[in-house]
Design a protein around this motif. Structure first.
Motif, PDB file in Angstrom:
ATOM      1  N   SER A  37      15.312  42.509   0.533  1.00  0.00           N
ATOM      2  CA  SER A  37      15.583  42.334   2.079  1.00  0.00           C
ATOM      3  C   SER A  37      16.750  43.087   2.226  1.00  0.00           C
ATOM      4  CB  SER A  37      15.666  40.871   2.456  1.00  0.00           C
ATOM      5  OG  SER A  37      14.401  40.269   2.110  1.00  0.00           O
ATOM      6  N   LEU A  38      17.751  43.198   1.533  1.00  0.00           N
ATOM      7  CA  LEU A  38      19.066  43.696   1.780  1.00  0.00           C
ATOM      8  C   LEU A  38      18.686  45.342   1.871  1.00  0.00           C
ATOM      9  CD1 LEU A  38      21.707  42.280  -0.434  1.00  0.00           C
ATOM     10  CD2 LEU A  38      21.541  42.285   2.277  1.00  0.00           C
ATOM     11  N   GLY A  39      17.701  45.870   1.055  1.00  0.00           N
ATOM     12  CA  GLY A  39      17.346  47.356   1.031  1.00  0.00           C
ATOM     13  C   GLY A  39      16.562  47.467   2.560  1.00  0.00           C
ATOM     14  N   LEU A  40      15.781  46.603   2.967  1.00  0.00           N
ATOM     15  CA  LEU A  40      15.004  46.686   4.223  1.00  0.00           C
ATOM     16  C   LEU A  40      16.147  46.958   5.316  1.00  0.00           C
ATOM     17  CD1 LEU A  40      12.136  44.197   3.854  1.00  0.00           C
ATOM     18  CD2 LEU A  40      12.044  46.782   3.527  1.00  0.00           C
ATOM     19  N   VAL A  41      17.084  46.445   5.313  1.00  0.00           N
ATOM     20  CA  VAL A  41      17.944  46.525   6.247  1.00  0.00           C
ATOM     21  C   VAL A  41      18.556  48.086   6.415  1.00  0.00           C
ATOM     22  CG1 VAL A  41      20.378  45.717   7.332  1.00  0.00           C
ATOM     23  CG2 VAL A  41      18.949  43.932   6.361  1.00  0.00           C
ATOM     24  N   GLY A  42      19.039  48.396   5.177  1.00  0.00           N
ATOM     25  CA  GLY A  42      19.488  49.780   5.184  1.00  0.00           C
ATOM     26  C   GLY A  42      18.393  50.997   5.505  1.00  0.00           C
ATOM     27  N   LEU A  43      17.098  50.613   5.313  1.00  0.00           N
ATOM     28  CA  LEU A  43      16.011  51.384   5.590  1.00  0.00           C
ATOM     29  C   LEU A  43      15.763  51.384   7.127  1.00  0.00           C
ATOM     30  CD1 LEU A  43      13.704  53.016   4.456  1.00  0.00           C
ATOM     31  CD2 LEU A  43      12.405  51.074   4.246  1.00  0.00           C
ATOM     32  N   ALA A  44      15.874  50.117   7.515  1.00  0.00           N
ATOM     33  CA  ALA A  44      15.646  49.936   8.930  1.00  0.00           C
ATOM     34  C   ALA A  44      16.473  50.538   9.894  1.00  0.00           C
ATOM     35  CB  ALA A  44      15.532  48.533   9.432  1.00  0.00           C
ATOM     36  N   GLN A  45      17.808  50.946   9.316  1.00  0.00           N
ATOM     37  CA  GLN A  45      18.579  51.582  10.355  1.00  0.00           C
ATOM     38  C   GLN A  45      18.770  53.338   9.890  1.00  0.00           C
ATOM     39  OE1 GLN A  45      23.011  50.085  10.148  1.00  0.00           O
ATOM     40  NE2 GLN A  45      22.145  48.786   8.669  1.00  0.00           N
ATOM     41  N   PHE A  46      17.872  53.694   8.701  1.00  0.00           N
ATOM     42  CA  PHE A  46      17.853  55.120   8.539  1.00  0.00           C
ATOM     43  C   PHE A  46      16.679  55.726   8.703  1.00  0.00           C
ATOM     44  CE2 PHE A  46      16.418  58.214   5.269  1.00  0.00           C
ATOM     45  CZ  PHE A  46      17.399  59.234   5.138  1.00  0.00           C
ATOM     46  N   VAL A  47      15.464  54.834   9.146  1.00  0.00           N
ATOM     47  CA  VAL A  47      14.173  55.502   9.514  1.00  0.00           C
ATOM     48  C   VAL A  47      14.511  56.092  10.819  1.00  0.00           C
ATOM     49  CG1 VAL A  47      11.884  55.117   9.834  1.00  0.00           C
ATOM     50  CG2 VAL A  47      12.927  54.180   7.856  1.00  0.00           C
ATOM     51  N   PRO A  48      15.025  55.215  11.695  1.00  0.00           N
ATOM     52  CA  PRO A  48      14.875  56.114  13.094  1.00  0.00           C
ATOM     53  C   PRO A  48      15.489  57.294  13.172  1.00  0.00           C
ATOM     54  CG  PRO A  48      15.475  53.580  13.283  1.00  0.00           C
ATOM     55  CD  PRO A  48      15.395  53.677  11.768  1.00  0.00           C
ATOM     56  N   MET A  49      16.704  57.381  12.215  1.00  0.00           N
ATOM     57  CA  MET A  49      17.530  58.844  12.349  1.00  0.00           C
ATOM     58  C   MET A  49      16.547  59.818  12.097  1.00  0.00           C
ATOM     59  SD  MET A  49      20.730  59.680  10.388  1.00  0.00           S
ATOM     60  CE  MET A  49      19.945  59.940   8.839  1.00  0.00           C
ATOM     61  N   VAL A  50      15.668  59.731  10.970  1.00  0.00           N
ATOM     62  CA  VAL A  50      14.701  60.449  10.448  1.00  0.00           C
ATOM     63  C   VAL A  50      13.695  60.941  11.354  1.00  0.00           C
ATOM     64  CG1 VAL A  50      13.034  61.373   8.762  1.00  0.00           C
ATOM     65  CG2 VAL A  50      15.077  60.303   8.111  1.00  0.00           C
ATOM     66  N   LEU A  51      13.014  59.859  12.309  1.00  0.00           N
ATOM     67  CA  LEU A  51      11.946  60.114  13.164  1.00  0.00           C
ATOM     68  C   LEU A  51      12.630  60.517  14.328  1.00  0.00           C
ATOM     69  CD1 LEU A  51       9.792  56.667  12.486  1.00  0.00           C
ATOM     70  CD2 LEU A  51       9.454  58.945  11.368  1.00  0.00           C
ATOM     71  N   LEU A  52      13.776  60.322  14.791  1.00  0.00           N
ATOM     72  CA  LEU A  52      14.037  60.448  15.872  1.00  0.00           C
ATOM     73  C   LEU A  52      14.928  62.066  16.173  1.00  0.00           C
ATOM     74  CD1 LEU A  52      15.185  57.245  17.544  1.00  0.00           C
ATOM     75  CD2 LEU A  52      12.979  58.381  18.024  1.00  0.00           C
ATOM     76  N   THR A  53      15.050  62.505  15.132  1.00  0.00           N
ATOM     77  CA  THR A  53      16.042  63.861  15.151  1.00  0.00           C
ATOM     78  C   THR A  53      15.665  64.799  16.068  1.00  0.00           C
ATOM     79  OG1 THR A  53      16.283  63.480  12.589  1.00  0.00           O
ATOM     80  CG2 THR A  53      16.606  65.787  13.579  1.00  0.00           C
ATOM     81  N   LEU A  54      14.173  65.220  16.191  1.00  0.00           N
ATOM     82  CA  LEU A  54      13.831  66.233  17.182  1.00  0.00           C
ATOM     83  C   LEU A  54      13.992  65.808  18.482  1.00  0.00           C
ATOM     84  CD1 LEU A  54      10.783  67.732  15.425  1.00  0.00           C
ATOM     85  CD2 LEU A  54      13.016  68.393  15.128  1.00  0.00           C
ATOM     86  N   VAL A  55      14.157  64.536  18.789  1.00  0.00           N
ATOM     87  CA  VAL A  55      14.036  63.982  20.061  1.00  0.00           C
ATOM     88  C   VAL A  55      15.557  63.780  20.609  1.00  0.00           C
ATOM     89  CG1 VAL A  55      13.306  61.890  21.671  1.00  0.00           C
ATOM     90  CG2 VAL A  55      11.736  62.810  19.783  1.00  0.00           C
TER      91      VAL A  55
END
Length: 406
Positions: A48-66
């Protein structure tokens, strides 16, 4: 030049920007500590701790172009303002959920994702905003001052978050909410020295990809950004600090705390030196020289069995990293047109975030395969090898003497 650099903080707009960055960065560090502790307290699950880091990192990747597109089309101050307000509201909801007792694993993950998305928008807009606040001739010093804000946050934020969390998670969240609201007010009153020509082309896939295209076509910027990605990717020995503290140096939690703080202290000292005494020539050789020192210091840390030597090596790692950070950031900002800075800074943010995340993964995986000391030592060697390869692949970056050269 030292007096000119010192006068930067007497400019109200830059002072507002600088203090706002300190408060926002410290708040984010405190939130990371509190959210992690609270998630583990609720779940007792490392995954679950790993999921916290993933939850913060994924938006950065998905929203880069936006996010880059947004930063080049709208008032960058207001983008930062809106992000700070949403972050403050998120911290306020975490506060309310903690007090009321309804905060759950799912709520925390949603909050982490919202914070990650806000940071995705805020980072490129804030970076692109800086050249609008100060004259070009002192941009290097302004970047050094801004870097010092980030390093201060890395030193103060986790410690303050941990101390306040001992009083309960609510104490962290209320402190962060207040700090973010103050930061919002400071950003609101920023006045620009110059405006930029906002992008007016239609929003298309082509316009969204222009940041990547621009970076690819400009070899100095491509070399600068990719150098950060691969050098940090291979030289991430700091991810292994808990193992060094417990199994190699036998220092316990106190030693671990000192080692975690040492790179930020070295970075803070060097950023202050560069703020008052900026680099004036031979930027390419200095950049690669700093990476060489970074690699050698990493190798020294890997081989050390003495806490004092390890702390000195970590101080050097932090200091040498800041030299390359200031040069790279200055090159990217000065060689990118105003109307493209949002998109280029979004690409830069993606590379930096990816290098940090993957660097920790690479270090941990390699340590698991061949051992902690060999993994850290090879990481230092890898950084030097990358620096050597980039000197050959990007001769224009190696030969650069002035930050305004193209």
């Amino acid at each position: 030049m030292a007096s000119l650099s010192g006068s930067i903080l007497r400019q109200p707009s830059f002072a507002n920007y600088w203090v706002s960055r300190i408060l926002t960065s410290i708040s984010f560090q405190m939130l990371s500590v509190a959210i992690g502790w609270q998630m583990y307290a609720l779940t007792h699950d490392a995954f679950s701790l790993g999921l916290v880091g993933l939850a913060q990192f994924v938006p950065m990747v998905l929203l880069t172009l936006v996010v880059g597109q947004v930063a080049d089309r709208f008032d960058r101050r207001r983008i930062v303002n809106v992000c700070q307000i949403i972050e403050a509201l998120t911290a306020g909801l975490l506060l309310y959920g903690s007090v009321a007792g309804w905060l759950s694993k799912e709520n925390i993950l949603v909050a982490a994702a919202i914070l990650g998305a806000c940071r995705s928008f805020e980072g490129p807009a804030s970076s692109a905003l800086l050249p609008q606040l100060v004259p070009k001739k002192i941009l290097q010093q302004a970047i050094a001052w801004t870097t010092s804000a980030g390093q201060t946050a890395q030193i103060v934020g986790p410690s303050l978050g941990g101390v306040l969390y001992a009083l309960g998670p609510a104490s962290v969240y209320i402190t962060v909410t207040i700090a973010l609201l103050v930061s919002t007010i400071l950003t609101f009153f920023i006045r620009l020295e110059r405006t930029f020509q906002r992008s007016s082309e239609p929003v298309t896939l082509r316009s969204m990809l222009m940041g990547l295209v621009f970076v690819y076509r400009h070899k100095v910027i491509l070399g600068t950004i990719s150098l950060d990605l691969f050098a940090v990717l291979l030289g991430g020995a700091t991810a292994l600090l808990p193992i060094f503290a417990q199994d190699i140096l036998h220092t316990g939690p106190l030693g671990l705390g000192l080692m975690r703080t040492a790179p930020a202290v070295g970075a803070l000292i060097m950023s202050m030196v560069l703020a008052y005494y900026p680099l004036k020539k031979a930027f390419g050789p200095i950049l690669f020289g700093a990476l060489g020192v970074f690699g050698l210091a990493t190798m020294l840390f890997a081989l050390s069995t003495n806490l004092i030597i390890s702390l000195v090596a970590l101080l050097i790692i932090g200091a040498s990293d800041v030299v390359s950070v200031v040069i790279r950031s200055s090159l990217v900002q000065l060689q990118t047109p105003d109307e493209m800075r949002g998109r280029v800074n979004a690409v830069n943010s993606l590379f930096i975030g990816t290098s940090n995340q993957l660097g920790e993964f690479e270090s941990g995986t390699l340590a698991g395969l061949i051992g902690t000391v060999p993994a850290a030592f090879i990481g230092g060697v890898g950084t030097i090898v990358v620096a050597g390869l980039w000197m050959l692949l990007f001769p224009s970056l190696r030969r650069i003497r002035s930050l305004s050269e193209s």
